[in-house]
Design a protein around this motif. Structure first.
Motif, PDB file in Angstrom:
ATOM      1  N   GLY A 169       0.954  -1.257   0.102  1.00 20.41           N
ATOM      2  CA  GLY A 169       0.110  -0.046   0.007  1.00 20.41           C
ATOM      3  C   GLY A 169       0.924   1.386  -0.004  1.00 20.41           C
ATOM      4  O   GLY A 169       1.882   1.104  -0.126  1.00 20.41           O
ATOM      5  N   ILE A 170       0.210   2.235   0.202  1.00 19.34           N
ATOM      6  CA  ILE A 170       0.987   3.606   0.286  1.00 19.34           C
ATOM      7  C   ILE A 170       0.351   4.326   1.509  1.00 19.34           C
ATOM      8  O   ILE A 170      -0.742   4.455   1.623  1.00 19.34           O
ATOM      9  N   GLU A 171       1.451   4.900   2.220  1.00 18.63           N
ATOM     10  CA  GLU A 171       1.404   5.758   3.550  1.00 18.63           C
ATOM     11  C   GLU A 171       1.765   7.085   3.036  1.00 18.63           C
ATOM     12  O   GLU A 171       2.668   7.604   2.663  1.00 18.63           O
ATOM     13  N   ALA A 172       1.102   8.192   3.787  1.00 12.11           N
ATOM     14  CA  ALA A 172       1.365   9.331   3.663  1.00 12.11           C
ATOM     15  C   ALA A 172       1.280  10.444   4.921  1.00 12.11           C
ATOM     16  O   ALA A 172       0.461   9.874   5.673  1.00 12.11           O
ATOM     17  N   ARG A 173       2.102  11.218   5.370  1.00 14.97           N
ATOM     18  CA  ARG A 173       1.867  11.986   6.310  1.00 14.97           C
ATOM     19  C   ARG A 173       2.103  13.577   5.884  1.00 14.97           C
ATOM     20  O   ARG A 173       3.172  14.024   5.075  1.00 14.97           O
ATOM     21  N   GLN A 174       1.168  14.252   6.584  1.00 13.31           N
ATOM     22  CA  GLN A 174       1.464  15.858   6.134  1.00 13.31           C
ATOM     23  C   GLN A 174       1.290  16.787   7.504  1.00 13.31           C
ATOM     24  O   GLN A 174       0.718  16.338   8.275  1.00 13.31           O
ATOM     25  N   LEU A 175       2.536  17.439   7.501  1.00 12.29           N
ATOM     26  CA  LEU A 175       2.376  18.534   8.719  1.00 12.29           C
ATOM     27  C   LEU A 175       1.367  19.428   8.647  1.00 12.29           C
ATOM     28  O   LEU A 175       1.147  20.315   7.628  1.00 12.29           O
ATOM     29  N   LEU A 176       0.489  19.727   9.634  1.00 19.27           N
ATOM     30  CA  LEU A 176      -0.535  20.765   9.501  1.00 19.27           C
ATOM     31  C   LEU A 176      -0.265  21.763  10.271  1.00 19.27           C
ATOM     32  O   LEU A 176      -0.262  22.995   9.839  1.00 19.27           O
ATOM     33  N   LEU A 177       0.310  21.588  11.491  1.00 17.79           N
ATOM     34  CA  LEU A 177       0.679  22.840  12.251  1.00 17.79           C
ATOM     35  C   LEU A 177       1.639  22.621  13.224  1.00 17.79           C
ATOM     36  O   LEU A 177       1.561  21.580  13.954  1.00 17.79           O
ATOM     37  N   ASP A 178       2.727  23.346  13.525  1.00 19.14           N
ATOM     38  CA  ASP A 178       3.760  23.014  14.396  1.00 19.14           C
ATOM     39  C   ASP A 178       4.149  24.376  15.056  1.00 19.14           C
ATOM     40  O   ASP A 178       5.257  24.545  15.790  1.00 19.14           O
ATOM     41  N   PHE A 179       3.301  25.410  14.787  1.00 20.55           N
ATOM     42  CA  PHE A 179       3.615  26.582  15.867  1.00 20.55           C
ATOM     43  C   PHE A 179       5.181  27.330  15.551  1.00 20.55           C
ATOM     44  O   PHE A 179       5.508  27.679  16.343  1.00 20.55           O
ATOM     45  N   GLY A 180       5.379  27.281  14.504  1.00 23.90           N
ATOM     46  CA  GLY A 180       6.606  27.902  13.924  1.00 23.90           C
ATOM     47  C   GLY A 180       7.759  27.153  14.324  1.00 23.90           C
ATOM     48  O   GLY A 180       9.060  27.874  13.738  1.00 23.90           O
ATOM     49  N   LYS A 181       7.852  25.953  14.413  1.00 25.17           N
ATOM     50  CA  LYS A 181       9.060  25.297  14.670  1.00 25.17           C
ATOM     51  C   LYS A 181       9.798  25.009  13.346  1.00 25.17           C
ATOM     52  O   LYS A 181      10.981  25.381  13.201  1.00 25.17           O
ATOM     53  N   THR A 182       9.283  24.710  12.169  1.00 28.45           N
ATOM     54  CA  THR A 182       9.788  24.691  10.783  1.00 28.45           C
ATOM     55  C   THR A 182      10.119  25.989  10.272  1.00 28.45           C
ATOM     56  O   THR A 182      11.163  26.248   9.785  1.00 28.45           O
ATOM     57  N   GLY A 183       9.385  27.029  10.577  1.00 30.74           N
ATOM     58  CA  GLY A 183       9.634  28.314  10.298  1.00 30.74           C
ATOM     59  C   GLY A 183      11.019  28.890  10.848  1.00 30.74           C
ATOM     60  O   GLY A 183      12.144  29.543  10.185  1.00 30.74           O
ATOM     61  N   SER A 184      11.267  28.603  12.175  1.00 32.96           N
ATOM     62  CA  SER A 184      12.295  28.940  12.916  1.00 32.96           C
ATOM     63  C   SER A 184      13.594  28.241  12.391  1.00 32.96           C
ATOM     64  O   SER A 184      14.779  28.648  12.267  1.00 32.96           O
ATOM     65  N   ARG A 185      13.318  26.959  12.084  1.00 31.23           N
ATOM     66  CA  ARG A 185      14.453  26.132  11.503  1.00 31.23           C
ATOM     67  C   ARG A 185      14.907  26.604  10.219  1.00 31.23           C
ATOM     68  O   ARG A 185      16.104  26.696   9.929  1.00 31.23           O
ATOM     69  N   ILE A 186      14.112  27.171   9.352  1.00 33.86           N
ATOM     70  CA  ILE A 186      14.402  27.696   7.958  1.00 33.86           C
ATOM     71  C   ILE A 186      15.185  29.185   8.175  1.00 33.86           C
ATOM     72  O   ILE A 186      15.977  29.369   7.585  1.00 33.86           O
ATOM     73  N   HIS A 187      14.646  29.838   9.276  1.00 36.34           N
ATOM     74  CA  HIS A 187      15.324  31.126   9.537  1.00 36.34           C
ATOM     75  C   HIS A 187      16.819  30.725   9.993  1.00 36.34           C
ATOM     76  O   HIS A 187      17.577  31.804   9.456  1.00 36.34           O
TER      77      HIS A 187
END
Length: 434
Positions: free
Chosen positions: A107-125
């Motif tokens: 089969g196929i499994e998928a995962r999507q981040l919906l909300l992390d309250f700025g964690k990914t944004g701060s990592r990008i910065h």
């Protein structure tokens, strides 16, 4: 009223200093030097390495942004299980088996981040700040390389001028040798005079060999920086550079070392921001579909299936790990700020020292010019009087020595003035190669 006048005078003084600085910054460097610097940027291994690291940093930013995109994986598995539970129904040959012994799943499994309250944004910065730091460090390496090339360029001017002076004095001594030989034939000189002349002549020739050897080494250094075979194609002089005035912190903002230190502060600040976001939860959407067996009533037949749902991850306790990371990140900011202050303090010291050296070299050069004129005149008189037998050979030798020393002193002071002026241009962040 007096305070107001002093304030106006101070502003006028600053404007004058700025004009001087801008005039010096606008000075055009020799075209061949600019070309060599550009070649060094393309050739020097450390610059190429830093540019590669910049591309890696850009890729790291893309990886961080990809955390916001869904992940989709294909899965396939097979498992044989023994024993499996079986139930024999009383009074019947039918055996009930709730799970299969041969388990298959595709089969196929998928995962999507919906909300992390700025964690990914701060990592990008944070990664963007690190990329900017690498850019500043690359510029700093380029600046250091450019000024190393310029120092070697001025070194070639210094050695060429010394070789020219040495050749002129060798020619002068050869003429003196001829003069002494003629006097010796007529009994107006002694063998010792001729011997002293020849000893001095050989000493001058050996000194020229030393200068030529040093010139070859300087050319080899430039070839190492630029990757070009230069041979005798460089005709440098001391007409460039002329230093400007560095104005305290305002001037330091153009300095590559200060720019790098400020970018280190930004990276440290982003580290604090990222550490704080580790306390926040993350919300994910999970989904999957495919075929697998194990479904009643026919557990051996694979069937289509799907699933969907959300999951929430909330940090609760990590053994003070997150709090420690935040404290360490804040300390890194403090370290970066002290480093920036140390860099600026060191630049102030360098500016004072180099400006003092420029002033002293200019004064020495004026004195050297006067001494050289006097030495030239004294040698002319000594040559004339020696021919006429008015003075001894020793007097002529002293005049020749004074002439050589005056010539070499002038070159030395010109070189020192140029090196100090070049250092001030670097402290001011002057990109002469553009």
């Amino acid at each position: 009223m007096r305070t107001k006048q002093m304030s106006i005078m101070k502003k006028i003084f600053i404007i004058i200093l700025s004009a001087i600085s801008l005039h010096a910054s606008a000075q055009v460097a020799p075209a061949d030097l600019k070309e060599m610097v550009q070649h060094s940027f393309d050739h020097y291994a450390k610059v190429r390495s830093m540019e590669t690291q910049q591309r890696i940093a850009a890729g790291q930013i893309e990886l961080s942004k990809a955390d916001r995109l869904p992940t989709v994986d294909g899965t396939a598995s097979y498992m044989h299980v023994y024993p499996v539970p079986k139930i024999q129904l009383p009074g019947s040959d039918f055996t009930f088996q709730p799970v299969p012994s041969e388990n298959v799943n595709a089969g196929i499994e998928a995962r999507q981040l919906l909300l992390d309250f700025g964690k990914t944004g701060s990592r990008i910065h944070q990664h963007e700040a690190e990329a900017k730091l690498l850019g500043a460090q690359t510029s700093e390496v380029k600046e250091q390389l450019a000024y190393q090339v310029a120092n070697a360029y001025l070194g070639i001017a210094y050695l060429n001028d010394n070789i020219t002076v040495q050749e002129a004095n060798i020619k002068l001594l050869e003429e003196t040798e001829q003069m002494v030989e003629n006097k010796l034939k007529h009994g107006d000189a002694i063998d010792l005079d001729l011997l002293n002349t020849r000893v001095k002549l050989e000493s001058y020739r050996n000194k020229k060999v030393d200068y030529v050897n040093a010139l070859r080494k300087e050319l080899a250094t430039l070839e190492y920086y630029t990757g070009d075979t230069l041979q005798d194609s460089i005709h440098a002089s001391f007409e460039w550079p002329v230093a400007g005035v560095v104005l305290a912190d305002e001037g330091f903002l153009n300095n590559s070392t200060v720019k790098t230190a400020i970018e280190k502060e930004n990276v440290a600040s982003m580290g604090v921001e990222f550490a704080k976001t580790q306390y926040k939860p993350s919300l994910f959407l999970d989904a999957g579909t495919g075929y697998k067996n194990g479904f009643l009533p026919d557990v051996n037949t694979p069937k289509f299936n799907y699933n969907a749902g959300v999951s929430l991850s909330v940090p609760i306790f990590h053994g003070k790990k997150l709090r420690t990371q935040e404290r360490m990140a804040a300390q890194q900011v403090e370290v970066a700020k002290w480093n920036t202050q140390d860099v600026k303090n060191n630049l102030r010291k360098e500016v004072i020292q180099q400006q003092s050296e420029v002033t002293a070299s200019k004064e020495r050069l004026l004195t050297a010019e006067a001494l050289l004129q006097q030495a030239q005149r004294a040698l002319q008189l000594a040559q004339s009087r020696y021919k006429n037998g008015v003075i001894t050979y020793l007097d002529l030798q002293n005049a020749q020595t004074s002439m050589l020393e005056a010539q070499l002193a002038k070159i030395q002071y010109q070189y020192q003035l140029s090196i100090s002026s070049l250092a001030l241009l670097q402290l001011n962040g002057n990109e002469f190669w553009r």
